[in-house]
Scaffold this motif. Structure first.
Motif, PDB file in Angstrom:
ATOM      1  N   THR A  33       2.690  -7.517   0.168  1.00 23.57           N
ATOM      2  CA  THR A  33       4.043  -7.041  -0.101  1.00 23.57           C
ATOM      3  C   THR A  33       4.924  -7.065   1.150  1.00 23.57           C
ATOM      4  O   THR A  33       6.084  -6.696   1.086  1.00 23.57           O
ATOM      5  CB  THR A  33       4.005  -5.606  -0.666  1.00 23.57           C
ATOM      6  OG1 THR A  33       3.391  -4.753   0.305  1.00 23.57           O
ATOM      7  CG2 THR A  33       3.231  -5.545  -1.973  1.00 23.57           C
ATOM      8  N   SER A  34       4.379  -7.507   2.265  1.00 26.13           N
ATOM      9  CA  SER A  34       5.116  -7.548   3.523  1.00 26.13           C
ATOM     10  C   SER A  34       6.139  -8.682   3.515  1.00 26.13           C
ATOM     11  O   SER A  34       5.935  -9.721   2.889  1.00 26.13           O
ATOM     12  CB  SER A  34       4.143  -7.739   4.687  1.00 26.13           C
ATOM     13  OG  SER A  34       4.837  -7.895   5.892  1.00 26.13           O
ATOM     14  N   LEU A  35       7.236  -8.479   4.230  1.00 24.81           N
ATOM     15  CA  LEU A  35       8.246  -9.526   4.353  1.00 24.81           C
ATOM     16  C   LEU A  35       7.717 -10.715   5.141  1.00 24.81           C
ATOM     17  O   LEU A  35       8.117 -11.849   4.915  1.00 24.81           O
ATOM     18  CB  LEU A  35       9.511  -8.973   5.019  1.00 24.81           C
ATOM     19  CG  LEU A  35      10.260  -7.906   4.231  1.00 24.81           C
ATOM     20  CD1 LEU A  35      11.421  -7.366   5.052  1.00 24.81           C
ATOM     21  CD2 LEU A  35      10.749  -8.470   2.904  1.00 24.81           C
ATOM     22  N   ASP A  36       6.820 -10.471   6.098  1.00 24.27           N
ATOM     23  CA  ASP A  36       6.222 -11.544   6.884  1.00 24.27           C
ATOM     24  C   ASP A  36       4.707 -11.368   6.859  1.00 24.27           C
ATOM     25  O   ASP A  36       4.137 -10.636   7.670  1.00 24.27           O
ATOM     26  CB  ASP A  36       6.761 -11.531   8.314  1.00 24.27           C
ATOM     27  CG  ASP A  36       6.356 -12.762   9.100  1.00 24.27           C
ATOM     28  OD1 ASP A  36       5.309 -13.371   8.771  1.00 24.27           O
ATOM     29  OD2 ASP A  36       7.069 -13.110  10.055  1.00 24.27           O
ATOM     30  N   VAL A  39       2.672 -12.046  10.183  1.00 22.93           N
ATOM     31  CA  VAL A  39       2.795 -10.978  11.179  1.00 22.93           C
ATOM     32  C   VAL A  39       1.997  -9.757  10.733  1.00 22.93           C
ATOM     33  O   VAL A  39       1.287  -9.143  11.532  1.00 22.93           O
ATOM     34  CB  VAL A  39       4.279 -10.610  11.423  1.00 22.93           C
ATOM     35  CG1 VAL A  39       4.400  -9.356  12.271  1.00 22.93           C
ATOM     36  CG2 VAL A  39       5.016 -11.772  12.065  1.00 22.93           C
ATOM     37  N   CYS A  40       2.086  -9.430   9.473  1.00 16.78           N
ATOM     38  CA  CYS A  40       1.349  -8.276   8.945  1.00 16.78           C
ATOM     39  C   CYS A  40      -0.154  -8.459   9.131  1.00 16.78           C
ATOM     40  O   CYS A  40      -0.853  -7.535   9.553  1.00 16.78           O
ATOM     41  CB  CYS A  40       1.692  -8.069   7.472  1.00 16.78           C
ATOM     42  SG  CYS A  40       0.859  -6.649   6.714  1.00 16.78           S
ATOM     43  N   MET A  41      -0.659  -9.637   8.833  1.00 22.44           N
ATOM     44  CA  MET A  41      -2.097  -9.893   8.980  1.00 22.44           C
ATOM     45  C   MET A  41      -2.520  -9.813  10.454  1.00 22.44           C
ATOM     46  O   MET A  41      -3.575  -9.256  10.764  1.00 22.44           O
ATOM     47  CB  MET A  41      -2.466 -11.260   8.396  1.00 22.44           C
ATOM     48  CG  MET A  41      -2.336 -11.320   6.875  1.00 22.44           C
ATOM     49  SD  MET A  41      -3.357 -10.112   6.000  1.00 22.44           S
ATOM     50  CE  MET A  41      -4.982 -10.721   6.405  1.00 22.44           C
ATOM     51  N   ALA A  42      -1.683 -10.341  11.351  1.00 25.74           N
ATOM     52  CA  ALA A  42      -1.995 -10.252  12.789  1.00 25.74           C
ATOM     53  C   ALA A  42      -1.992  -8.799  13.247  1.00 25.74           C
ATOM     54  O   ALA A  42      -2.865  -8.382  14.020  1.00 25.74           O
ATOM     55  CB  ALA A  42      -0.995 -11.076  13.596  1.00 25.74           C
ATOM     56  N   GLN A  43      -1.034  -8.023  12.767  1.00 32.72           N
ATOM     57  CA  GLN A  43      -0.963  -6.604  13.125  1.00 32.72           C
ATOM     58  C   GLN A  43      -2.163  -5.839  12.554  1.00 32.72           C
ATOM     59  O   GLN A  43      -2.682  -4.932  13.196  1.00 32.72           O
ATOM     60  CB  GLN A  43       0.336  -5.969  12.617  1.00 32.72           C
ATOM     61  CG  GLN A  43       1.546  -6.360  13.400  1.00 32.72           C
ATOM     62  CD  GLN A  43       1.622  -5.640  14.748  1.00 32.72           C
ATOM     63  OE1 GLN A  43       0.658  -5.051  15.245  1.00 32.72           O
ATOM     64  NE2 GLN A  43       2.779  -5.694  15.362  1.00 32.72           N
ATOM     65  N   CYS A  73       3.672  -0.478  11.606  1.00 33.91           N
ATOM     66  CA  CYS A  73       3.411  -1.750  12.305  1.00 33.91           C
ATOM     67  C   CYS A  73       3.538  -2.970  11.397  1.00 33.91           C
ATOM     68  O   CYS A  73       2.551  -3.595  11.025  1.00 33.91           O
ATOM     69  CB  CYS A  73       2.045  -1.701  12.994  1.00 33.91           C
ATOM     70  SG  CYS A  73       2.117  -0.776  14.526  1.00 33.91           S
ATOM     71  N   ASP A  74       4.764  -3.253  11.038  1.00 36.08           N
ATOM     72  CA  ASP A  74       5.076  -4.440  10.232  1.00 36.08           C
ATOM     73  C   ASP A  74       4.343  -4.462   8.894  1.00 36.08           C
ATOM     74  O   ASP A  74       3.971  -5.522   8.390  1.00 36.08           O
ATOM     75  CB  ASP A  74       4.788  -5.728  11.019  1.00 36.08           C
ATOM     76  CG  ASP A  74       5.685  -5.858  12.236  1.00 36.08           C
ATOM     77  OD1 ASP A  74       6.915  -5.716  12.093  1.00 36.08           O
ATOM     78  OD2 ASP A  74       5.148  -6.098  13.337  1.00 36.08           O
ATOM     79  N   GLY A  75       4.101  -3.290   8.332  1.00 33.66           N
ATOM     80  CA  GLY A  75       3.454  -3.205   7.027  1.00 33.66           C
ATOM     81  C   GLY A  75       1.947  -3.301   7.050  1.00 33.66           C
ATOM     82  O   GLY A  75       1.303  -3.315   6.007  1.00 33.66           O
ATOM     83  N   SER A  76       1.349  -3.336   8.251  1.00 31.76           N
ATOM     84  CA  SER A  76      -0.103  -3.515   8.351  1.00 31.76           C
ATOM     85  C   SER A  76      -0.884  -2.221   8.154  1.00 31.76           C
ATOM     86  O   SER A  76      -2.079  -2.260   7.865  1.00 31.76           O
ATOM     87  CB  SER A  76      -0.464  -4.091   9.717  1.00 31.76           C
ATOM     88  OG  SER A  76      -0.199  -3.150  10.740  1.00 31.76           O
ATOM     89  N   THR A  77      -0.226  -1.105   8.318  1.00 29.90           N
ATOM     90  CA  THR A  77      -0.897   0.192   8.333  1.00 29.90           C
ATOM     91  C   THR A  77      -0.194   1.149   7.383  1.00 29.90           C
ATOM     92  O   THR A  77       1.034   1.203   7.352  1.00 29.90           O
ATOM     93  CB  THR A  77      -0.856   0.784   9.760  1.00 29.90           C
ATOM     94  OG1 THR A  77      -1.389  -0.175  10.664  1.00 29.90           O
ATOM     95  CG2 THR A  77      -1.635   2.067   9.856  1.00 29.90           C
ATOM     96  N   LYS A  78      -0.967   1.905   6.631  1.00 26.67           N
ATOM     97  CA  LYS A  78      -0.376   2.935   5.778  1.00 26.67           C
ATOM     98  C   LYS A  78       0.211   4.015   6.669  1.00 26.67           C
ATOM     99  O   LYS A  78      -0.464   4.523   7.567  1.00 26.67           O
ATOM    100  CB  LYS A  78      -1.413   3.537   4.834  1.00 26.67           C
ATOM    101  CG  LYS A  78      -1.847   2.576   3.757  1.00 26.67           C
ATOM    102  CD  LYS A  78      -2.779   3.242   2.779  1.00 26.67           C
ATOM    103  CE  LYS A  78      -3.199   2.238   1.729  1.00 26.67           C
ATOM    104  NZ  LYS A  78      -4.131   2.816   0.755  1.00 26.67           N
TER     105      LYS A  78
END
Length: 145
Positions: A33-36, A39-43, A73-78
């Motif tokens: 659901t992240s915009l990028d 980047v989310c996966m890297a974060q 962190c760019d959608g990587s963490t709740k």
């Protein structure tokens, strides 16, 4: 009436344990659901690494974990405001070189919480601190300027 009182007591006993369990393991967000997504996966990968190092006492990683719990962190963490405050408390209480940003972040992340959430945060912080450092958290360090 008696059964509703027992249910309320059981809920009080269960929720702090669940809250602590959440604070002691990395809660990834759904990068789909992240915009990028990239980047989310890297974060997410970075946060997993920081999480492990933070739980081994690494100061920089503890700062990163607190930041990501507060901001996602760019959608990587709740996002977990109570967890972020717990890590800020751990940073303040630990014997490490801190800077003015640590004190500011501690106040910014903990002051907005309700009294109940702050109590939960300090309970989590004490348990995590004890597990990491093998001793009781010196709470008086939270009161220093």
């Amino acid at each position: 009436m008696r059964s509703s009182a027992l249910i309320a007591i059981a809920a009080l006993a269960i929720f702090p344990a669940a809250s602590f369990a959440q604070a002691t393991r990395f809660q990834k967000a759904d990068c789909s659901t992240s915009l990028d997504h990239t980047v989310c996966m890297a974060q997410t990968k970075q946060m997993a690494s920081d999480w492990k190092r933070a739980n081994n006492g690494d100061y920089g990683s503890q700062r990163n974990v607190a930041f990501c719990l507060k901001n996602g962190c760019d959608g990587s963490t709740k996002i977990d405001a109570v967890g972020a405050c717990s890590w800020r408390m751990i940073i303040q209480a630990a014997e490490n070189e801190k800077d003015a940003a640590d004190r500011w972040s501690y106040e910014a992340d903990c002051k907005p919480l309700t009294n109940s959430d702050r109590r939960t945060a300090i309970n989590q912080a004490e348990k995590i601190y004890s597990r990491i450092y093998g001793k009781q958290m010196p709470i008086e360090r939270l009161l220093r300027d």
